[in-house]
Write an enzyme that holds these catalytic residues in place. Structure first.
Site, PDB file in Angstrom:
ATOM      1  N   CYS A 177      83.423 -23.003 -48.094  1.00  0.00           N
ATOM      2  CA  CYS A 177      84.056 -22.579 -46.841  1.00  0.00           C
ATOM      3  C   CYS A 177      83.416 -21.280 -46.356  1.00  0.00           C
ATOM      4  O   CYS A 177      83.541 -20.243 -47.022  1.00  0.00           O
ATOM      5  CB  CYS A 177      85.560 -22.383 -47.064  1.00  0.00           C
ATOM      6  SG  CYS A 177      86.446 -21.868 -45.578  1.00  0.00           S
ATOM      7  N   PRO A 178      82.740 -21.296 -45.219  1.00  0.00           N
ATOM      8  CA  PRO A 178      82.116 -20.053 -44.722  1.00  0.00           C
ATOM      9  C   PRO A 178      83.139 -19.002 -44.304  1.00  0.00           C
ATOM     10  O   PRO A 178      82.836 -17.810 -44.314  1.00  0.00           O
ATOM     11  CB  PRO A 178      81.282 -20.542 -43.525  1.00  0.00           C
ATOM     12  CG  PRO A 178      81.926 -21.818 -43.098  1.00  0.00           C
ATOM     13  CD  PRO A 178      82.472 -22.448 -44.343  1.00  0.00           C
TER      14      PRO A 178
END
Length: 313
Positions: A177-178
């Site tokens: 997840c950025p």
């Protein structure tokens, strides 16, 4: 973690805190003329009262001035739902809103900073002594072998994947997840779902608060007085759609006991291609949900895989 990761992790608390304080404290300037007249006490005139020497007139004028002063001491403007409750002394809902926003920030930091289920280099030696790994796997197909990671050279458990951004192999890898600057894996995935749920509640409530403070007029003054609420509502609406879609897709995949990586790369994963079942880890919705949310230890997915593939048809 690099400087980029620090900036990303600082952005979410700052954005959530800024929006929460803004929605609680924001007041939409002065109300339009119609609203100002509507706030005048019944029977009072918008024009100055005539001077008169009659004591009864003077008494009436004095009472009207007092009433007008009290009325004008109220803020002339549109207030959001939470701000109206604050002004009336009803603090329960504002405090609950702040608590939920604070909870979402704490959950974000927890999920972002915790170990998602990294496969440690010493894990192979420990696995040889563990009870789960000493159980003989029935009729294991010779074509399926537990392989070593070509990057970190650890023996990968089934459903693990190496993340090149985190530089680790992650158990039951779902995705990187950025926004979290962290992987979502077997250890932090349940808390990630809790975070998404709390964040969605905060976003929906914040959108309602921003909308409740808006009044609409086609003028430059209107835009100046409402620019914060307009931008807040648009930002909240966009993020709400993204969080809602992500939460729905995650819950669907969890109910099927599959991961986003397995769903997107099914044709490239050897243990899925060579399985006789479309999803060898699916044990039914109830058991899938129970294992996901209630299990307190890592699951030996190899046992479930070979057991399901050797079940009589």
């Amino acid at each position: 973690m690099g400087a980029g990761g620090l900036w990303v992790r600082a952005a979410q608390p700052a954005l959530s805190g800024g929006l929460t304080l803004g929605l609680l404290l924001h007041r939409t300037g002065a109300a339009p003329a119609a609203a100002s007249l509507a706030l005048r006490p019944p029977g009072s005139s918008p024009f100055p009262l005539p001077q008169a020497r009659d004591p009864f007139v003077k008494a009436g004028e004095k009472n009207a001035q007092i009433t007008r002063r009290n009325c004008c001491s109220l803020p002339l403007g549109y207030l959001s739902d939470l701000r109206e409750r604050e002004d009336r002394g009803e603090l329960l809902q504002p405090l609950v809103f702040v608590a939920l926003a604070l909870g979402s920030v704490l959950l974000y930091l927890k999920v972002s900073l915790m170990d998602p289920g990294f496969v440690e280099s010493e894990e192979e030696e420990k696995a040889d002594k563990s009870e789960e790994q000493t159980v003989v796997i029935p009729q294991a197909p010779s074509t399926i072998q537990m392989r070593r990671c070509g990057y970190c050279m650890v023996k990968q458990p089934m459903r693990a994947k190496h993340c090149q951004l985190c530089q680790h192999c992650v158990r039951r890898y779902d995705h990187h997840c950025p926004w979290l600057e962290n992987c979502v894996g077997e250890r932090n995935h349940p808390l990630f779902i809790v975070y998404l749920s709390v964040q969605l509640v905060v976003l929906l409530w914040g959108g309602h608060v921003a909308w409740s403070g808006l009044y609409f007029e086609q003028s430059w003054d209107w835009l100046q007085h409402n620019i914060f609420l307009v931008l807040s509502f648009l930002l909240i609406a966009i993020v709400t759609v993204a969080v809602l879609l992500l939460l729905i897709s995650q819950l669907y995949l969890i109910s099927c006991n599959t991961t986003m990586w397995e769903f997107m790369s099914h044709h490239r994963i050897s243990y899925l291609r060579q399985s006789e079942l479309e999803n060898p880890f699916d044990q039914g919705v109830v058991l899938n949900l129970w294992r996901f949310f209630c299990s307190r230890h890592f699951t030996a997915w190899e046992k479930i895989y070979f057991h399901r593939n050797n079940e009589p048809v």
